[in-house]
Each structure stands twice: as structure tokens, then as C-alpha cells.
Write a protein that holds these residues in place. Structure first.
Motif, PDB file in Angstrom:
ATOM      1  N   SER A 164       9.679  -2.566  -5.642  1.00  0.00           N
ATOM      2  CA  SER A 164       9.495  -3.660  -4.676  1.00  0.00           C
ATOM      3  C   SER A 164      10.597  -3.648  -3.624  1.00  0.00           C
ATOM      4  O   SER A 164      10.341  -3.868  -2.434  1.00  0.00           O
ATOM      5  CB  SER A 164       9.487  -5.004  -5.397  1.00  0.00           C
ATOM      6  OG  SER A 164       8.335  -5.163  -6.189  1.00  0.00           O
TER       7      SER A 164
ATOM      8  N   THR B 194      19.560  -7.925   1.733  1.00  0.00           N
ATOM      9  CA  THR B 194      20.083  -8.454   0.474  1.00  0.00           C
ATOM     10  C   THR B 194      21.227  -9.424   0.751  1.00  0.00           C
ATOM     11  O   THR B 194      21.669  -9.587   1.897  1.00  0.00           O
ATOM     12  CB  THR B 194      20.591  -7.307  -0.411  1.00  0.00           C
ATOM     13  OG1 THR B 194      21.782  -6.749   0.179  1.00  0.00           O
ATOM     14  CG2 THR B 194      19.545  -6.206  -0.553  1.00  0.00           C
TER      15      THR B 194
ATOM     16  N   MET C 187      17.645  -8.803 -15.692  1.00  0.00           N
ATOM     17  CA  MET C 187      17.712  -7.719 -14.729  1.00  0.00           C
ATOM     18  C   MET C 187      18.335  -6.457 -15.311  1.00  0.00           C
ATOM     19  O   MET C 187      17.839  -5.346 -15.098  1.00  0.00           O
ATOM     20  CB  MET C 187      18.507  -8.171 -13.501  1.00  0.00           C
ATOM     21  CG  MET C 187      17.709  -9.010 -12.536  1.00  0.00           C
ATOM     22  SD  MET C 187      16.244  -8.120 -11.918  1.00  0.00           S
ATOM     23  CE  MET C 187      17.019  -6.697 -11.150  1.00  0.00           C
TER      24      MET C 187
ATOM     25  N   ASN D 124      11.328  -3.656 -10.117  1.00  0.00           N
ATOM     26  CA  ASN D 124      12.215  -4.274  -9.132  1.00  0.00           C
ATOM     27  C   ASN D 124      12.641  -3.280  -8.064  1.00  0.00           C
ATOM     28  O   ASN D 124      12.698  -3.610  -6.878  1.00  0.00           O
ATOM     29  CB  ASN D 124      13.455  -4.837  -9.833  1.00  0.00           C
ATOM     30  CG  ASN D 124      13.181  -6.144 -10.522  1.00  0.00           C
ATOM     31  OD1 ASN D 124      13.065  -7.186  -9.890  1.00  0.00           O
ATOM     32  ND2 ASN D 124      13.067  -6.101 -11.843  1.00  0.00           N
TER      33      ASN D 124
ATOM     34  N   THR E 192      17.577  -9.959  -6.030  1.00  0.00           N
ATOM     35  CA  THR E 192      16.531 -10.782  -6.647  1.00  0.00           C
ATOM     36  C   THR E 192      16.963 -12.249  -6.661  1.00  0.00           C
ATOM     37  O   THR E 192      18.139 -12.559  -6.809  1.00  0.00           O
ATOM     38  CB  THR E 192      16.236 -10.341  -8.093  1.00  0.00           C
ATOM     39  OG1 THR E 192      17.391 -10.539  -8.906  1.00  0.00           O
ATOM     40  CG2 THR E 192      15.828  -8.874  -8.142  1.00  0.00           C
ATOM     41  N   GLN E 193      15.967 -13.145  -6.499  1.00  0.00           N
ATOM     42  CA  GLN E 193      16.221 -14.592  -6.519  1.00  0.00           C
ATOM     43  C   GLN E 193      17.364 -14.975  -5.582  1.00  0.00           C
ATOM     44  O   GLN E 193      18.296 -15.681  -5.955  1.00  0.00           O
ATOM     45  CB  GLN E 193      16.523 -15.042  -7.952  1.00  0.00           C
ATOM     46  CG  GLN E 193      15.352 -14.914  -8.914  1.00  0.00           C
ATOM     47  CD  GLN E 193      14.240 -15.913  -8.628  1.00  0.00           C
ATOM     48  OE1 GLN E 193      14.477 -17.008  -8.142  1.00  0.00           O
ATOM     49  NE2 GLN E 193      13.012 -15.540  -8.946  1.00  0.00           N
TER      50      GLN E 193
ATOM     51  N   ARG F  90      19.633 -14.592 -16.144  1.00  0.00           N
ATOM     52  CA  ARG F  90      19.133 -13.594 -15.193  1.00  0.00           C
ATOM     53  C   ARG F  90      19.813 -12.236 -15.349  1.00  0.00           C
ATOM     54  O   ARG F  90      19.198 -11.201 -15.111  1.00  0.00           O
ATOM     55  CB  ARG F  90      19.329 -14.121 -13.764  1.00  0.00           C
ATOM     56  CG  ARG F  90      18.593 -13.325 -12.698  1.00  0.00           C
ATOM     57  CD  ARG F  90      17.109 -13.466 -12.823  1.00  0.00           C
ATOM     58  NE  ARG F  90      16.401 -12.676 -11.819  1.00  0.00           N
ATOM     59  CZ  ARG F  90      15.096 -12.503 -11.795  1.00  0.00           C
ATOM     60  NH1 ARG F  90      14.352 -13.074 -12.709  1.00  0.00           N
ATOM     61  NH2 ARG F  90      14.522 -11.778 -10.865  1.00  0.00           N
TER      62      ARG F  90
ATOM     63  N   GLY G 108      11.190 -13.167  -0.649  1.00  0.00           N
ATOM     64  CA  GLY G 108      11.911 -12.198  -1.453  1.00  0.00           C
ATOM     65  C   GLY G 108      11.255 -10.823  -1.436  1.00  0.00           C
ATOM     66  O   GLY G 108      10.207 -10.616  -0.827  1.00  0.00           O
ATOM     67  N   LYS G 109      11.866  -9.891  -2.145  1.00  0.00           N
ATOM     68  CA  LYS G 109      11.405  -8.500  -2.119  1.00  0.00           C
ATOM     69  C   LYS G 109       9.962  -8.360  -2.595  1.00  0.00           C
ATOM     70  O   LYS G 109       9.193  -7.566  -2.032  1.00  0.00           O
ATOM     71  CB  LYS G 109      12.319  -7.625  -2.962  1.00  0.00           C
ATOM     72  CG  LYS G 109      12.348  -8.043  -4.430  1.00  0.00           C
ATOM     73  CD  LYS G 109      13.187  -7.136  -5.281  1.00  0.00           C
ATOM     74  CE  LYS G 109      13.203  -7.626  -6.722  1.00  0.00           C
ATOM     75  NZ  LYS G 109      11.896  -7.856  -7.327  1.00  0.00           N
ATOM     76  N   ASP G 110       9.580  -9.124  -3.632  1.00  0.00           N
ATOM     77  CA  ASP G 110       8.225  -8.990  -4.170  1.00  0.00           C
ATOM     78  C   ASP G 110       7.178  -9.448  -3.162  1.00  0.00           C
ATOM     79  O   ASP G 110       6.171  -8.760  -2.945  1.00  0.00           O
ATOM     80  CB  ASP G 110       8.081  -9.793  -5.466  1.00  0.00           C
ATOM     81  CG  ASP G 110       8.851  -9.181  -6.623  1.00  0.00           C
ATOM     82  OD1 ASP G 110       9.254  -8.003  -6.514  1.00  0.00           O
ATOM     83  OD2 ASP G 110       9.062  -9.870  -7.632  1.00  0.00           O
TER      84      ASP G 110
END
Length: 336
Positions: free
Chosen positions: A210, A221, A264, A207, A238-239, A260, A70-72
């Protein structure tokens, strides 16, 4: 019960376990101001020196990074190599049994190839995963309690086995989600042999930050692929790695009145992308929605019917917060 929301971001108060608030403002919003008082440059300079000083002779890797793709995790790896002098890292990816998204497959593969790093794809026993997930779902409506422990435990166990001195993870969740006023650098699991570091305590976690860093190395994405038009979400970045995993987030709505979307949308208020009013509208429109593809994948994976799923959900529904609408969907009373 009275349903209170944060005066700054609109997040529901009094229901998230361990989350604190002061005078109607959640600690996550208050911590946003604390970030401005942290000397991030000093922490980044410290990390460069700490990595150099922590290297061990005859150990192949400088560090381990727990990754999903993921992005992180993409941002962490990029910064370690390009900003902090890491020469070689071992990535540890702990799998679950849900269906991976096309974005998830692409991003993990792209991360490994971009920095030419070693990867351990740690797959826990499929039968153990199913048994533990079913147990936690039926008994607590906390389906991924067991596998989430493995996400944190396995990188540390592997680091200790290979004598690797450092493990990197993402944000300090206690600080970001309003449980603590301190943005600690070291994870509580750190010990004398191996230190676990929150990269979100070295760079001010965001977010959008990242995402920007990850996109520089080709991160994609959900909108870049056609396999999953996700519902019940505030974003497409995300996720996004595995479909059935989203049920873990949605079940929080049934017990606590948020999932979520709330997390977010309210984060994006703090990051300046949304207004409080926009966040509340998004929460009203989407927070209650259980993504149908995630639900189908979750039920298929652990071997239950969607009817059984709904029966368990109804059993745990927090009726002080929620009521069923005309379509039989659980909704927050204050947002109807």
C-alpha cells in the motif's frame, strides 16, 4: 498467567479478542501462507467486470470509498481508477475532533486533487463525539468505540442515500488479524442494494505494498513534516492522520499487552522486512510507550487532565500481564 508468543512472528498470544492460533503459531502467520493459494489475478479481473456490471443509470458515482487520506485509501483510489475502469468516485471522510497532523492534511488534499474526485467530509456532532469518547474511555478504556463504528457505517449510509452500488474499504481485518481463515471479498454489512468490498481481498494486503502504491501518487509520511515526532510506534506511515487517535491503539496495551508497535512489527516479519528477533526487540523498546503529543491532544479534546487519564489507565491495567517499572510505566512482565 503464562505469556506465550507466536513462534513465527513473536506476537503475544491468547490476549487479542477472537484471535486464533494453532500449535503456537498465530492465525495471521498461517493466513500468510493461505494468501499464496488465492488467485489474485482472477479476483482483480472479476472486480473490473463487477464494477462495470454494477453501474446504475442516473447515478453520478460508480462507487464510494471510505478514506482517511492514509496509505491504504490512497492505494485503493489509485487502483480503482487506473486498474479497474472507475470513471467517477465519491470519497467519504469521517472526521473526529482530534488535531490533524500536517501529513494527514496534505495526504487527503493530495488524494482529492490527484484524481479530481468529490469528497464528503462528514463531521459527526462534536458534542456527541466527546460524550461517547469520554463514556467509553472511563467505562471500558475503549475510547474510540463509537467513532470507529461511524467510520464503517457512514460510507454505507451515504451510498444507500445516493443509490451508489459499491463501497470500498481496506483490508479484511478478520483475515489479517487472525480471526478467520477466509479472505472474504464482501464485508458483512453488504446488502442487496449496496455491496461493501474489501480491497485487501482483491490485492494481497500488505502495508509495504500500500505504501509503495500510495507514494506513486505523492503520499507523504510523518518524517516529511516537523509537527509530530511520534513515539511508541514502529513506523512513520500508518495511522498518521490525527494525533489523539493513537490513544485508541495504546489503550490496547494496557488491557491486552500489545498495541500498534506489536501489530506493525509482526506484520513486517510476515512481509519479510523484519526478523522475529528484531520485532521482539522493537516491541520491548517501544510497545509500552504512550506518545506524549497524542496523550495531550486526547486529554484536551475530551476535557480531562493527564492525571485523570493516568488514573483511568491504572484502573484497567491487566496486572496478570503488566507491571510498573522504576519510572512508573506499565510494561509487559516477560519483556522486562
Amino acid at each position: 498467567m503464562e505469556i506465550r508468543t507466536c513462534k513465527e512472528c513473536g506476537f503475544i498470544l491468547d490476549t487479542r479478542p477472537n484471535m486464533k492460533s494453532i500449535d503456537g503459531v498465530c492465525l495471521s502467520c498461517l493466513n500468510k501462507d493461505r494468501k499464496n493459494k488465492i488467485n489474485w489475478k482472477e479476483r482483480q479481473e472479476w472486480l473490473t467486470n463487477y464494477i462495470k456490471e454494477s453501474r446504475r443509470k442516473n447515478v453520478e458515482w460508480d462507487c464510494i470509498v471510505g478514506v482517511s487520506g492514509g496509505k491504504d485509501s490512497c492505494a485503493i483510489v489509485r487502483r480503482l481508477f487506473e486498474n479497474h475502469g472507475v470513471r467517477k468516485a465519491l470519497l467519504v471522510h469521517v472526521c473526529d475532533e482530534f488535531t490533524p497532523s500536517d501529513a494527514g492534511i496534505y495526504n487527503l488534499d493530495n488524494l482529492v486533487k490527484t484524481y479530481d474526485v468529490d469528497l464528503i467530509n462528514f463531521r459527526c456532532s462534536p458534542q456527541r463525539f466527546i460524550e461517547e469518547t469520554r463514556k467509553s474511555f472511563f467505562e471500558e478504556l475503549h475510547p474510540l468505540k463509537w467513532i470507529e463504528k461511524q467510520l464503517y457505517a457512514k460510507p454505507l449510509e451515504i451510498a444507500e442515500a445516493f443509490n451508489v452500488p459499491l463501497v470500498f474499504m481496506g483490508e479484511n481485518s478478520a483475515f489479517e488479524y487472525g480471526e478467520s481463515e477466509e479472505c472474504e471479498i464482501f464485508h458483512p454489512a453488504s446488502n442487496e442494494k449496496t455491496k461493501v468490498i474489501f480491497m485487501g481481498a482483491i490485492y494481497p494486503y500488505s502495508n509495504l505494498d500500500s505504501l509503495e502504491v500510495a507514494k506513486k501518487m505523492g503520499f507523504k509520511t510523518l518524517s516529511d513534516f516537523d509537527d509530530w515526532q511520534r513515539q511508541g510506534s514502529a513506523d512513520d506511515f500508518t495511522q498518521i492522520d490525527r494525533k489523539g487517535y493513537m490513544i485508541q491503539h495504546w489503550t490496547k496495551f494496557i488491557k491486552f499487552g500489545f498495541q500498534r508497535v506489536s501489530d506493525m512489527a509482526c506484520r513486517l516479519v510476515r512481509e519479510g522486512l523484519f526478523t522475529k528477533e528484531q520485532a521482539i526487540q522493537m516491541i520491548k523498546d517501544s510497545d509500552y510507550i504512550c506518545d506524549p503529543l497524542a496523550k495531550k491532544d486526547f486529554c484536551r479534546t475530551i476535557g480531562i487532565t493527564e492525571k485523570e487519564f493516568d488514573e483511568v489507565v491504572d484502573k484497567f491495567a491487566n496486572k496478570e500481564l503488566l507491571v510498573k517499572d522504576v519510572n512508573g510505566k506499565w510494561r509487559r512482565k516477560d519483556l522486562l
